[in-house]
Design an enzyme around this catalytic site. Structure first.
Site, short mmCIF file in Angstrom:
data_model
loop_
_atom_site.label_atom_id
_atom_site.label_comp_id
_atom_site.label_asym_id
_atom_site.label_seq_id
_atom_site.Cartn_x
_atom_site.Cartn_y
_atom_site.Cartn_z
N GLU A 48 32.92 54.96 7.76
CA GLU A 48 33.82 54.69 8.88
C GLU A 48 34.78 53.56 8.51
OE1 GLU A 48 31.82 53.85 12.59
OE2 GLU A 48 33.71 53.47 13.63
N ASN A 93 33.17 55.06 16.22
CA ASN A 93 34.03 54.67 17.33
C ASN A 93 35.49 54.56 16.91
OD1 ASN A 93 31.59 54.49 18.59
ND2 ASN A 93 31.72 52.34 19.16
N ASN A 193 33.67 61.63 18.58
CA ASN A 193 32.48 60.85 18.26
C ASN A 193 31.87 60.27 19.53
OD1 ASN A 193 30.70 59.08 16.43
ND2 ASN A 193 31.75 57.54 17.68
N GLU A 194 30.60 60.49 19.73
CA GLU A 194 29.84 59.86 20.83
C GLU A 194 30.67 59.79 22.12
OE1 GLU A 194 28.15 56.08 19.71
OE2 GLU A 194 26.86 56.99 18.20
N TYR A 265 19.70 55.01 16.14
CA TYR A 265 19.37 53.83 15.33
C TYR A 265 18.17 53.19 15.99
CZ TYR A 265 24.23 54.24 13.69
OH TYR A 265 25.42 54.69 13.16
N GLU A 313 24.48 60.41 12.51
CA GLU A 313 24.31 58.96 12.37
C GLU A 313 22.84 58.67 12.57
OE1 GLU A 313 26.89 56.14 14.40
OE2 GLU A 313 28.51 57.64 14.43
N GLN A 367 25.49 53.44 7.39
CA GLN A 367 26.64 54.05 6.79
C GLN A 367 26.50 54.01 5.27
OE1 GLN A 367 30.41 53.25 8.52
NE2 GLN A 367 29.64 53.20 10.60
O1 AHR Z 1 27.70 53.09 12.91
C1 AHR Z 1 28.26 52.15 13.78
C2 AHR Z 1 28.63 52.76 15.13
O2 AHR Z 1 27.48 53.19 15.80
C3 AHR Z 1 29.52 53.98 15.10
O3 AHR Z 1 30.86 53.67 15.02
C4 AHR Z 1 29.21 54.64 16.42
O4 AHR Z 1 29.45 56.02 16.38
C5 AHR Z 1 27.75 54.28 16.65
O5 AHR Z 1 27.49 53.93 17.95
#
Ligand code: AHR
Length: 511
Positions: A48, A93, A193-194, A265, A313, A367
């Site tokens: 990203e 994001n 994205n999200e 995460y 992710e 990432q």
């Molecule tokens: O990986 C960091 C951020 O975490 C990304 O930009 C977003 O998609 C997620 O919430």
């Protein structure tokens, strides 16, 4: 390929017995009980425009390792070493605020803008023109995103036409004018994205996003029917509208898209290690429940197609992460020192992805470099490996083939947050061409080693040829630029297989 700096150790069962209690675990594997084929893209990554992933990560003109385009070759070597087949780009994001046209054409004419997703300076010196070339050099494909936040359908179509167009049309011609005669041929595209995420620029309701994604998908497939599309699922399982989001979005998009995304995460926070190590059980439940929602909509709509999942992710978050770029170029966002404990959780998460390979066809470790990444680059300096590098490395190198169903007999534990967690987390990959079975295994016990007794049915003469372990006495141990303390060991074992307390292991058997 050998892990640079790997150590060889001799572990006699007696050494372990003298220091520890030993519990037993049985693993039964039958050749014909398959979960599914592992798609190579299970070992994908994500780059990203955030912090130092692109700038000072993959791109640092003037660095001694920079190539003719300013790409760090030490990073490219790492991507090749990890055998990463596919990289998601450009966000995150960031995607929801990005104008892809800022990043094409003559570099001197590109605008410098505020990356308003992360409050940093975006010079646009890397855009899709450069990134697809970087990916080629790194031997990976690009998984491209279109901005459905601040932009929309038309912009998504223009971007697709620029990248993949073959006719003499405006955007395909613009690509040619910019020096790329051949189309980029990007196959997989993320529809935003999200889009339901709380902090997401131009956040949508499930209804708004579902309609927008469906219409964008239809238009994009008219332009290039060969592409695959990924619709956004929830940003994580604890989102307030988790479930409702999936069902609504799928209701609108099911016939037009090929994947639904999942993101997750985990972090240690104030939870106990036992709870942290159990997080992959949550992850497993998350995958199963989203797959069930896909199947529910398939039945409601009377369709045949299976909706696959793109876990695009996933990772753990270390301590001390910063998210505000304070208006500067390449700020150290999302940077942390991963602990050995974090590596164990990543190992468990990787195992969970392998065990769900019948539905999860794409998974991106988020990432690639610097920001919550398996390796870190120093500005003008070297590159070093985080603790989480090893489980990802070995899984990517040896975890391709067919996943077999692991039947496990072992003790379990319960905690404040979790009930009945097996001490052994494991996956088994059948590499038919190599006549190998590869077992990935984490012993979650903090107190006891584990004697593993595998039973391989219909694999004549199966014998252990290699055990690699990742172990540290200290769960809080970290690596840094000066010393990679958490390193894998080659275990030269005697007759029995011992998985040390709180250890990650890869066992290779040949038949
Ligand atoms: O990986 C960091 C951020 O975490 C990304 O930009 C977003 O998609 C997620 O919430």
């Amino acid at each position: 390929m050998l892990y640079s700096g790997i150590r060889k150790i001799n572990v006699e069962k007696m050494d372990v017995l003298m220091g520890d209690n030993v519990m037993k675990a049985e693993l039964i594997v039958n050749r014909y009980y398959e979960i599914g084929d592992v798609d190579d893209r299970l070992y994908s990554s994500f780059a990203e425009h955030i912090g130092r992933v692109v700038y000072e990560g993959i791109y640092e003109p003037g660095h001694p390792e920079a190539d003719d385009m300013g790409f760090r070759q030490d990073v490219i070597r790492m991507v090749k070493q990890l055998n990463i087949p596919n990289v998601r780009y450009p966000g995150g994001n960031f995607l929801s605020v990005y104008d892809w046209e800022d990043g094409i054409g003559p570099k001197s004419e590109r605008p410098v803008k505020l990356n308003s997703a992360w409050n940093s300076i975006e010079t646009n010196q890397v855009g899709i023109d450069e990134f697809q070339e970087w990916a080629k050099r790194a031997g990976a494909s690009v998984m491209m995103g279109v901005n459905l936040g601040t932009r929309g359908v038309e912009d998504a179509c223009n971007c697709l036409e620029y990248c993949n167009g073959t006719s003499r049309t405006h955007y395909a011609d613009l690509r040619r004018k910019n020096g790329f005669k051949e189309p980029f041929g990007i196959k997989t595209w993320c529809l935003g994205n999200e889009m339901g995420g709380i902090g997401q620029p131009c956040r949508k309701t499930p209804e708004e996003y579902g309609r927008l994604a469906a219409e964008t998908a239809k238009m994009m497939k008219r332009i290039d029917p060969e592409i695959e599309l990924v619709a956004c699922g929830s940003s994580h399982r604890n989102m307030p509208r988790f479930g409702e989001w999936e069902l609504t979005v799928l209701y609108h998009t099911y016939p037009f898209v090929d994947f639904l995304s999942i993101h997750q995460y985990y972090e240690k926070g104030s939870r106990s290690t036992e709870d942290y190590l159990a997080k992959s059980v949550d992850m497993n439940r998350y995958i199963k429940s989203v797959a069930a929602m896909c199947d529910t909509i398939r039945e409601i709509k009377g369709l045949d197609k299976q909706m696959n999942l793109s876990f695009d992710e996933w990772n753990v978050l270390g301590k001390g992460i910063k998210q505000d770029g304070k208006g500067v170029y390449a700020p150290p966002l999302f940077e942390c020192s991963y602990t050995f404990e974090d590596a164990l959780v990543v190992g468990c998460m990787m195992i969970t992805l392998q065990n769900n390979c019948d539905r999860v066809k794409i998974a991106c470790l988020a990432q690639l470099v610097n920001a919550i990444a398996p390796f870190v680059t120093e500005k003008k300096g070297k590159l070093w490996k985080q603790t989480i590098f090893a489980p990802f490395f070995y899984s990517s190198l040896f975890g391709r083939g067919k996943t077999l169903l692991p039947i496990v007999e072992c003790d379990c534990y319960s905690t404040k947050e979790h009930y009945n967690i097996p001490y052994l987390e494991t996956s088994v990959i059948h590499r038919e061409t190599e006549k190998e079975l590869v077992v990935f295994a984490v012993n979650r016990s903090l107190a006891e080693s584990m004697e593993l007794e595998p039973v391989f049915e219909h694999f004549e003469g199966c014998r252990l040829i290699e055990q690699i372990e990742l172990y540290s006495d200290d769960l809080a141990e970290t690596n840094n630029a000066d010393k990679e303390r958490v390193m894998p060991n080659i275990v030269s074992a005697e007759q029995s297989i011992i998985l040390k307390k709180h250890s990650w292991n890869m066992l290779r058997f040949q038949y």
